[in-house]
Design an enzyme around this catalytic site. Structure first.
Site, PDB file in Angstrom:
ATOM      1  N   THR A 329      -9.088  96.433  35.307  1.00  0.00           N
ATOM      2  CA  THR A 329      -8.686  95.143  35.881  1.00  0.00           C
ATOM      3  C   THR A 329      -8.558  94.082  34.798  1.00  0.00           C
ATOM      4  OG1 THR A 329     -10.904  94.281  36.227  1.00  0.00           O
ATOM      5  CG2 THR A 329     -10.016  95.687  37.970  1.00  0.00           C
ATOM      6  N   CYS A 330      -8.077  92.903  35.222  1.00  0.00           N
ATOM      7  CA  CYS A 330      -7.859  91.821  34.264  1.00  0.00           C
ATOM      8  C   CYS A 330      -9.130  91.032  33.967  1.00  0.00           C
ATOM      9  CB  CYS A 330      -6.808  90.858  34.812  1.00  0.00           C
ATOM     10  SG  CYS A 330      -5.218  91.655  35.005  1.00  0.00           S
ATOM     11  N   ASP A 331     -10.233  91.392  34.586  1.00  0.00           N
ATOM     12  CA  ASP A 331     -11.454  90.596  34.427  1.00  0.00           C
ATOM     13  C   ASP A 331     -12.318  91.108  33.279  1.00  0.00           C
ATOM     14  OD1 ASP A 331     -13.590  88.960  34.720  1.00  0.00           O
ATOM     15  OD2 ASP A 331     -14.013  89.479  36.807  1.00  0.00           O
ATOM     16  N   SER A 332     -12.902  90.188  32.523  1.00  0.00           N
ATOM     17  CA  SER A 332     -13.747  90.570  31.381  1.00  0.00           C
ATOM     18  C   SER A 332     -15.066  91.203  31.797  1.00  0.00           C
ATOM     19  CB  SER A 332     -14.087  89.335  30.539  1.00  0.00           C
ATOM     20  OG  SER A 332     -12.941  88.803  30.001  1.00  0.00           O
ATOM     21  N   ASN A 368      -7.140  93.366  41.909  1.00  0.00           N
ATOM     22  CA  ASN A 368      -5.880  93.677  41.220  1.00  0.00           C
ATOM     23  C   ASN A 368      -5.022  94.688  41.977  1.00  0.00           C
ATOM     24  OD1 ASN A 368      -6.612  93.416  37.614  1.00  0.00           O
ATOM     25  ND2 ASN A 368      -6.051  91.887  39.106  1.00  0.00           N
TER      26      ASN A 368
END
Ligand SMILES: Cc1ncc(COP(=O)(O)O)c(C=O)c1O
Length: 390
Positions: A329-332, A368
Protein backbone atom coordinates in the site's frame (compact mmCIF):
# COMPACT_ATOMS: atom_id res chain seq x y z
CA UNK A 1 7.44 -9.98 22.30
CA UNK A 2 10.77 -11.73 21.46
CA UNK A 3 12.58 -11.14 18.15
CA UNK A 4 11.36 -12.55 14.91
CA UNK A 5 12.46 -15.90 13.54
CA UNK A 6 13.84 -15.65 9.97
CA UNK A 7 14.68 -18.68 7.82
CA UNK A 8 17.14 -18.10 4.99
CA UNK A 9 16.98 -20.60 2.14
CA UNK A 10 14.85 -23.67 1.52
CA UNK A 11 15.25 -27.23 0.28
CA UNK A 12 14.56 -27.85 -3.43
CA UNK A 13 11.39 -29.70 -2.44
CA UNK A 14 10.14 -26.81 -0.30
CA UNK A 15 10.92 -24.23 -2.98
CA UNK A 16 9.16 -26.31 -5.64
CA UNK A 17 6.11 -26.65 -3.37
CA UNK A 18 5.77 -22.88 -2.83
CA UNK A 19 6.62 -22.00 -6.45
CA UNK A 20 4.03 -24.47 -7.70
CA UNK A 21 1.26 -22.96 -5.55
CA UNK A 22 2.27 -19.41 -6.52
CA UNK A 23 2.26 -20.33 -10.22
CA UNK A 24 -1.09 -22.10 -10.06
CA UNK A 25 -2.98 -19.53 -8.03
CA UNK A 26 -0.97 -16.32 -8.26
CA UNK A 27 0.07 -14.34 -5.20
CA UNK A 28 -0.61 -13.26 -2.52
CA UNK A 29 -1.88 -16.53 -1.06
CA UNK A 30 -2.93 -17.91 2.30
CA UNK A 31 -2.62 -21.68 2.21
CA UNK A 32 -4.59 -23.77 4.70
CA UNK A 33 -3.23 -27.25 5.35
CA UNK A 34 -6.24 -29.27 6.51
CA UNK A 35 -4.16 -32.07 7.99
CA UNK A 36 -2.17 -29.62 10.09
CA UNK A 37 -5.42 -28.15 11.42
CA UNK A 38 -6.70 -31.61 12.33
CA UNK A 39 -3.37 -32.44 14.00
CA UNK A 40 -3.56 -29.28 16.12
CA UNK A 41 -7.11 -30.09 17.19
CA UNK A 42 -6.15 -33.65 18.15
CA UNK A 43 -3.07 -32.45 20.05
CA UNK A 44 -5.10 -30.03 22.14
CA UNK A 45 -7.74 -32.69 22.71
CA UNK A 46 -5.05 -35.07 24.00
CA UNK A 47 -3.56 -32.33 26.18
CA UNK A 48 -6.99 -31.51 27.69
CA UNK A 49 -8.84 -34.83 27.47
CA UNK A 50 -11.80 -33.92 29.68
CA UNK A 51 -12.44 -30.53 28.08
CA UNK A 52 -14.93 -29.91 25.24
CA UNK A 53 -13.29 -27.69 22.64
CA UNK A 54 -15.25 -24.91 20.92
CA UNK A 55 -13.22 -23.34 18.10
CA UNK A 56 -13.27 -19.52 18.35
CA UNK A 57 -14.41 -18.70 14.81
CA UNK A 58 -13.10 -15.13 15.01
CA UNK A 59 -9.50 -16.35 14.70
CA UNK A 60 -9.94 -17.51 11.08
CA UNK A 61 -13.52 -17.33 9.82
CA UNK A 62 -13.42 -19.55 6.73
CA UNK A 63 -15.88 -22.30 5.86
CA UNK A 64 -13.03 -24.70 5.00
CA UNK A 65 -11.70 -24.31 8.54
CA UNK A 66 -15.11 -24.87 10.11
CA UNK A 67 -15.83 -27.82 7.84
CA UNK A 68 -12.55 -29.48 8.78
CA UNK A 69 -13.10 -28.96 12.50
CA UNK A 70 -16.73 -30.05 12.19
CA UNK A 71 -15.56 -33.33 10.68
CA UNK A 72 -13.42 -34.05 13.74
CA UNK A 73 -16.21 -33.18 16.17
CA UNK A 74 -15.28 -29.70 17.38
CA UNK A 75 -17.83 -27.30 18.81
CA UNK A 76 -17.87 -23.63 17.82
CA UNK A 77 -17.53 -20.40 19.78
CA UNK A 78 -19.61 -17.79 17.96
CA UNK A 79 -19.45 -14.07 18.64
CA UNK A 80 -21.80 -12.66 15.97
CA UNK A 81 -24.61 -13.55 13.60
CA UNK A 82 -22.11 -13.31 10.73
CA UNK A 83 -20.00 -16.07 12.29
CA UNK A 84 -23.13 -18.12 12.87
CA UNK A 85 -24.06 -17.77 9.18
CA UNK A 86 -20.87 -19.62 8.24
CA UNK A 87 -22.13 -22.67 10.14
CA UNK A 88 -25.56 -22.85 8.52
CA UNK A 89 -24.56 -24.85 5.43
CA UNK A 90 -22.44 -27.22 7.51
CA UNK A 91 -25.54 -28.39 9.38
CA UNK A 92 -23.79 -28.00 12.73
CA UNK A 93 -26.20 -28.59 15.60
CA UNK A 94 -26.87 -25.47 17.67
CA UNK A 95 -26.06 -27.58 20.71
CA UNK A 96 -22.45 -27.60 19.55
CA UNK A 97 -22.21 -23.81 19.61
CA UNK A 98 -21.84 -21.25 22.37
CA UNK A 99 -22.44 -17.52 21.94
CA UNK A 100 -19.58 -15.84 23.77
CA UNK A 101 -19.95 -12.13 23.04
CA UNK A 102 -20.71 -10.55 26.42
CA UNK A 103 -22.60 -7.63 24.81
CA UNK A 104 -25.42 -8.62 22.46
CA UNK A 105 -28.18 -7.01 20.46
CA UNK A 106 -31.63 -8.55 20.58
CA UNK A 107 -31.12 -9.65 16.96
CA UNK A 108 -27.93 -11.52 17.97
CA UNK A 109 -29.88 -13.43 20.63
CA UNK A 110 -32.76 -14.22 18.30
CA UNK A 111 -30.45 -15.36 15.48
CA UNK A 112 -28.56 -17.62 17.89
CA UNK A 113 -31.76 -19.11 19.34
CA UNK A 114 -33.14 -19.71 15.85
CA UNK A 115 -29.93 -21.61 15.09
CA UNK A 116 -30.44 -23.71 18.20
CA UNK A 117 -27.67 -22.11 20.23
CA UNK A 118 -28.76 -21.83 23.86
CA UNK A 119 -25.60 -21.01 25.82
CA UNK A 120 -24.83 -17.30 26.13
CA UNK A 121 -22.04 -15.46 27.92
CA UNK A 122 -22.73 -12.26 29.88
CA UNK A 123 -20.55 -10.18 32.17
CA UNK A 124 -22.95 -7.72 33.79
CA UNK A 125 -26.44 -7.52 35.24
CA UNK A 126 -27.83 -5.21 32.54
CA UNK A 127 -27.16 -7.88 29.91
CA UNK A 128 -29.47 -10.20 31.85
CA UNK A 129 -32.41 -7.95 30.97
CA UNK A 130 -31.82 -8.69 27.27
CA UNK A 131 -31.99 -12.44 27.92
CA UNK A 132 -35.00 -12.23 30.23
CA UNK A 133 -37.62 -12.51 27.43
CA UNK A 134 -36.01 -15.82 26.42
CA UNK A 135 -35.35 -17.06 29.97
CA UNK A 136 -36.81 -20.53 29.52
CA UNK A 137 -34.58 -21.23 26.53
CA UNK A 138 -31.17 -19.93 27.57
CA UNK A 139 -28.37 -21.09 29.85
CA UNK A 140 -25.87 -18.44 30.85
CA UNK A 141 -22.16 -18.38 31.61
CA UNK A 142 -20.90 -15.41 33.59
CA UNK A 143 -17.54 -14.15 32.37
CA UNK A 144 -15.07 -13.11 35.05
CA UNK A 145 -12.15 -10.76 34.47
CA UNK A 146 -8.60 -11.96 35.13
CA UNK A 147 -6.06 -9.40 33.95
CA UNK A 148 -2.91 -10.98 32.52
CA UNK A 149 0.54 -9.56 32.10
CA UNK A 150 1.95 -12.71 30.52
CA UNK A 151 -0.51 -12.69 27.61
CA UNK A 152 0.29 -10.71 24.47
CA UNK A 153 -3.35 -9.63 24.14
CA UNK A 154 -5.16 -8.85 27.42
CA UNK A 155 -8.84 -9.73 26.92
CA UNK A 156 -10.01 -8.91 30.45
CA UNK A 157 -9.69 -5.15 30.18
CA UNK A 158 -12.81 -4.79 28.13
CA UNK A 159 -14.84 -7.77 29.35
CA UNK A 160 -15.46 -9.75 32.51
CA UNK A 161 -17.03 -8.89 35.86
CA UNK A 162 -15.09 -8.60 39.10
CA UNK A 163 -15.07 -11.71 41.25
CA UNK A 164 -16.85 -9.81 44.03
CA UNK A 165 -19.76 -9.04 41.67
CA UNK A 166 -20.54 -12.71 40.99
CA UNK A 167 -23.01 -13.35 43.87
CA UNK A 168 -25.13 -10.26 43.10
CA UNK A 169 -25.31 -11.06 39.38
CA UNK A 170 -26.34 -14.65 40.17
CA UNK A 171 -29.05 -13.37 42.57
CA UNK A 172 -30.31 -10.92 39.92
CA UNK A 173 -30.43 -13.76 37.36
CA UNK A 174 -32.45 -15.87 39.78
CA UNK A 175 -34.85 -12.97 40.32
CA UNK A 176 -35.33 -12.75 36.54
CA UNK A 177 -35.76 -16.51 36.19
CA UNK A 178 -32.50 -17.00 34.26
CA UNK A 179 -30.25 -19.95 34.96
CA UNK A 180 -26.55 -19.12 35.33
CA UNK A 181 -24.92 -22.44 34.60
CA UNK A 182 -21.39 -21.48 35.41
CA UNK A 183 -18.45 -19.15 34.91
CA UNK A 184 -16.12 -18.38 32.03
CA UNK A 185 -12.91 -16.44 31.60
CA UNK A 186 -10.23 -15.63 29.03
CA UNK A 187 -6.74 -15.21 30.44
CA UNK A 188 -5.61 -13.30 27.33
CA UNK A 189 -4.47 -14.44 23.93
CA UNK A 190 -0.99 -15.88 23.23
CA UNK A 191 -0.62 -16.60 26.91
CA UNK A 192 2.97 -17.48 27.77
CA UNK A 193 2.22 -19.05 31.10
CA UNK A 194 -0.35 -21.73 32.00
CA UNK A 195 -0.15 -20.45 35.56
CA UNK A 196 -2.73 -17.84 34.54
CA UNK A 197 -5.20 -20.55 33.54
CA UNK A 198 -4.46 -22.44 36.74
CA UNK A 199 -5.06 -19.44 38.96
CA UNK A 200 -8.27 -18.47 37.12
CA UNK A 201 -9.60 -22.05 37.35
CA UNK A 202 -8.89 -22.19 41.08
CA UNK A 203 -10.47 -18.82 41.76
CA UNK A 204 -13.55 -19.61 39.67
CA UNK A 205 -13.92 -22.99 41.42
CA UNK A 206 -13.85 -21.28 44.78
CA UNK A 207 -16.44 -18.69 43.68
CA UNK A 208 -18.65 -21.41 42.21
CA UNK A 209 -18.62 -23.36 45.50
CA UNK A 210 -19.51 -20.15 47.39
CA UNK A 211 -22.43 -19.41 45.04
CA UNK A 212 -23.58 -23.03 45.16
CA UNK A 213 -24.10 -22.65 48.91
CA UNK A 214 -27.06 -20.33 48.23
CA UNK A 215 -28.04 -20.70 44.56
CA UNK A 216 -31.31 -22.46 43.69
CA UNK A 217 -29.65 -24.28 40.74
CA UNK A 218 -25.93 -25.03 41.11
CA UNK A 219 -23.21 -23.63 38.89
CA UNK A 220 -21.58 -26.67 37.30
CA UNK A 221 -19.98 -25.43 34.04
CA UNK A 222 -16.57 -23.81 33.72
CA UNK A 223 -15.39 -22.36 30.41
CA UNK A 224 -11.61 -21.86 30.51
CA UNK A 225 -11.53 -19.72 27.34
CA UNK A 226 -8.62 -19.55 24.90
CA UNK A 227 -5.08 -18.27 25.24
CA UNK A 228 -3.27 -21.47 24.18
CA UNK A 229 -0.18 -20.18 22.39
CA UNK A 230 1.10 -20.48 18.83
CA UNK A 231 4.75 -21.34 18.22
CA UNK A 232 5.86 -18.07 16.60
CA UNK A 233 9.49 -18.77 17.59
CA UNK A 234 9.32 -22.19 15.86
CA UNK A 235 10.84 -23.76 18.94
CA UNK A 236 8.66 -26.86 18.90
CA UNK A 237 6.18 -25.68 21.54
CA UNK A 238 4.90 -28.70 23.47
CA UNK A 239 1.18 -28.17 24.14
CA UNK A 240 1.04 -31.34 26.23
CA UNK A 241 3.63 -29.85 28.62
CA UNK A 242 1.96 -26.41 28.52
CA UNK A 243 -1.39 -27.90 29.52
CA UNK A 244 -0.03 -30.26 32.18
CA UNK A 245 -0.66 -27.87 35.12
CA UNK A 246 -4.10 -27.01 33.71
CA UNK A 247 -4.97 -30.71 33.51
CA UNK A 248 -3.82 -31.25 37.06
CA UNK A 249 -5.94 -28.36 38.36
CA UNK A 250 -9.03 -29.47 36.44
CA UNK A 251 -8.68 -32.96 37.93
CA UNK A 252 -9.28 -31.45 41.37
CA UNK A 253 -12.72 -30.07 40.39
CA UNK A 254 -15.96 -31.94 41.13
CA UNK A 255 -16.27 -34.82 38.66
CA UNK A 256 -19.73 -33.78 37.45
CA UNK A 257 -18.70 -30.28 36.35
CA UNK A 258 -18.71 -29.66 32.60
CA UNK A 259 -15.48 -28.08 31.38
CA UNK A 260 -15.11 -26.32 28.03
CA UNK A 261 -12.55 -24.18 26.25
CA UNK A 262 -12.62 -21.75 23.32
CA UNK A 263 -9.28 -22.15 21.52
CA UNK A 264 -8.65 -20.05 18.41
CA UNK A 265 -5.01 -19.25 17.82
CA UNK A 266 -3.47 -22.59 18.80
CA UNK A 267 -5.65 -24.49 16.33
CA UNK A 268 -5.29 -22.33 13.25
CA UNK A 269 -1.98 -20.43 13.49
CA UNK A 270 0.35 -23.18 12.19
CA UNK A 271 -2.19 -24.49 9.69
CA UNK A 272 -1.85 -21.46 7.39
CA UNK A 273 1.15 -20.24 5.39
CA UNK A 274 1.36 -16.95 3.53
CA UNK A 275 3.01 -16.82 0.10
CA UNK A 276 3.88 -13.35 -1.18
CA UNK A 277 6.01 -12.13 -4.04
CA UNK A 278 8.55 -9.33 -4.24
CA UNK A 279 6.94 -6.84 -6.64
CA UNK A 280 9.64 -4.18 -6.48
CA UNK A 281 12.93 -3.26 -4.84
CA UNK A 282 14.95 -0.15 -4.13
CA UNK A 283 18.02 1.01 -2.23
CA UNK A 284 17.14 3.67 0.32
CA UNK A 285 20.51 4.95 1.57
CA UNK A 286 22.39 1.69 1.59
CA UNK A 287 19.43 -0.34 2.89
CA UNK A 288 17.66 -2.64 0.43
CA UNK A 289 13.87 -2.31 0.53
CA UNK A 290 11.72 -5.09 -0.91
CA UNK A 291 8.04 -4.38 -1.64
CA UNK A 292 5.74 -7.41 -1.37
CA UNK A 293 2.22 -7.97 -2.70
CA UNK A 294 0.84 -8.46 0.83
CA UNK A 295 1.38 -6.38 3.96
CA UNK A 296 0.01 -5.08 7.25
CA UNK A 297 -3.24 -3.89 5.66
CA UNK A 298 -3.66 -7.45 4.36
CA UNK A 299 -2.62 -10.84 5.73
CA UNK A 300 0.00 -9.28 8.01
CA UNK A 301 -2.64 -7.14 9.77
CA UNK A 302 -2.02 -9.19 12.92
CA UNK A 303 1.27 -7.37 13.31
CA UNK A 304 -0.81 -4.27 14.09
CA UNK A 305 -3.92 -5.64 15.81
CA UNK A 306 -2.54 -8.81 17.37
CA UNK A 307 1.07 -7.73 18.07
CA UNK A 308 2.27 -10.90 16.31
CA UNK A 309 5.66 -11.31 14.64
CA UNK A 310 5.32 -14.10 12.12
CA UNK A 311 8.34 -16.26 11.24
CA UNK A 312 9.51 -15.35 7.73
CA UNK A 313 11.37 -17.38 5.13
CA UNK A 314 13.10 -16.46 1.89
CA UNK A 315 13.88 -19.23 -0.56
CA UNK A 316 17.16 -17.72 -1.77
CA UNK A 317 20.40 -18.28 0.16
CA UNK A 318 23.54 -16.09 0.33
CA UNK A 319 25.30 -13.41 2.35
CA UNK A 320 22.84 -11.26 4.25
CA UNK A 321 22.55 -7.55 5.04
CA UNK A 322 20.03 -5.51 7.03
CA UNK A 323 16.98 -5.03 4.81
CA UNK A 324 13.35 -3.92 4.92
CA UNK A 325 10.27 -5.89 3.83
CA UNK A 326 7.37 -3.57 3.04
CA UNK A 327 3.75 -4.16 2.01
CA UNK A 328 2.11 -2.95 -1.21
CA UNK A 329 0.00 0.00 0.00
CA UNK A 330 0.90 3.67 -0.19
CA UNK A 331 1.15 4.03 3.59
CA UNK A 332 4.50 4.15 5.42
CA UNK A 333 3.11 2.09 8.28
CA UNK A 334 2.84 -0.80 5.83
CA UNK A 335 6.18 -2.35 6.76
CA UNK A 336 6.37 -6.02 7.69
CA UNK A 337 9.96 -6.14 8.95
CA UNK A 338 12.74 -3.62 9.40
CA UNK A 339 16.36 -4.36 10.10
CA UNK A 340 15.91 -7.95 9.00
CA UNK A 341 19.02 -9.78 7.74
CA UNK A 342 18.29 -11.02 4.22
CA UNK A 343 20.27 -12.14 1.18
CA UNK A 344 19.75 -9.98 -1.89
CA UNK A 345 16.29 -10.69 -3.28
CA UNK A 346 15.05 -10.15 -6.82
CA UNK A 347 11.70 -8.94 -8.06
CA UNK A 348 9.58 -12.07 -8.47
CA UNK A 349 11.10 -13.90 -5.48
CA UNK A 350 8.72 -15.49 -3.00
CA UNK A 351 8.62 -14.60 0.69
CA UNK A 352 6.90 -17.08 2.98
CA UNK A 353 5.13 -16.24 6.25
CA UNK A 354 4.67 -19.12 8.70
CA UNK A 355 2.15 -19.56 11.53
CA UNK A 356 -0.22 -17.18 9.76
CA UNK A 357 -3.66 -18.64 10.49
CA UNK A 358 -4.76 -16.67 13.54
CA UNK A 359 -6.01 -13.07 13.40
CA UNK A 360 -4.46 -12.47 9.96
CA UNK A 361 -7.10 -12.66 7.22
CA UNK A 362 -9.63 -12.04 10.01
CA UNK A 363 -8.52 -8.44 10.54
CA UNK A 364 -7.30 -7.32 7.12
CA UNK A 365 -8.69 -4.27 5.31
CA UNK A 366 -9.10 -3.33 1.63
CA UNK A 367 -6.96 -0.17 1.82
CA UNK A 368 -5.90 0.97 -1.67
CA UNK A 369 -8.39 -1.62 -2.95
CA UNK A 370 -5.60 -4.10 -3.35
CA UNK A 371 -6.72 -7.71 -3.77
CA UNK A 372 -7.04 -9.93 -0.71
CA UNK A 373 -4.74 -12.90 -0.49
CA UNK A 374 -6.45 -15.85 -2.12
CA UNK A 375 -7.36 -18.62 0.31
CA UNK A 376 -6.29 -22.05 -0.93
CA UNK A 377 -6.89 -25.35 0.84
CA UNK A 378 -4.47 -28.25 0.62
CA UNK A 379 -4.65 -31.73 2.04
CA UNK A 380 -1.44 -33.73 2.60
CA UNK A 381 0.38 -31.23 0.42
CA UNK A 382 -2.01 -31.70 -2.54
CA UNK A 383 -4.29 -28.93 -3.71
CA UNK A 384 -7.75 -29.97 -2.73
CA UNK A 385 -9.88 -26.95 -3.37
CA UNK A 386 -9.50 -23.29 -4.01
CA UNK A 387 -11.74 -21.66 -1.43
CA UNK A 388 -11.76 -18.03 -2.42
CA UNK A 389 -13.54 -15.76 0.04
CA UNK A 390 -15.60 -17.28 2.90
C1 LIG B 1 -14.35 -14.75 23.96
C2 LIG B 1 -13.15 -15.30 23.28
N1 LIG B 1 -12.98 -16.64 23.26
C3 LIG B 1 -11.95 -17.22 22.63
C4 LIG B 1 -10.99 -16.45 21.98
C5 LIG B 1 -9.86 -17.15 21.30
O1 LIG B 1 -8.70 -16.94 21.99
P1 LIG B 1 -7.30 -17.55 21.51
O2 LIG B 1 -7.16 -17.23 20.07
O3 LIG B 1 -6.32 -16.90 22.39
O4 LIG B 1 -7.36 -19.02 21.75
C6 LIG B 1 -11.10 -15.04 22.00
C7 LIG B 1 -10.11 -14.21 21.33
O5 LIG B 1 -10.25 -13.02 21.15
C8 LIG B 1 -12.21 -14.47 22.66
O6 LIG B 1 -12.39 -13.13 22.69
Amino acid sequence: MPGRKVIIGASDRESAFYEDLATRYGTPLLVLDRQRLIAQYRRLQRALPDVDLYYAIKALPYVAVLQTLNEVGAGFDVASSGELDLLVDLKVSGRRTIHTHPVKRDSDIRDALRFGSTTFVIDNASELNKLQPYRGRVGVLLRVSFRSESAVVDLSRKFGCLEEEIPDIVREAERLGIHIRGLSFHVGSQCGDAGRHVEAIQRCAQRMQEVNAFARAPLATLDIGGGFPADYALEGLDIEAFCQPIRKTLAELPADWHILAEPGRYLVAPAVTSITRVIGKSLRGDIPWYYLDDGVYGSYSGQIFDHARYPLQVLRDGPTKPSVLAGPTCDSIDIIAEDIALPELETGDLVIGHQMGAYTAATRTRFNLLPDARFVVIDHGNQESDAVGG
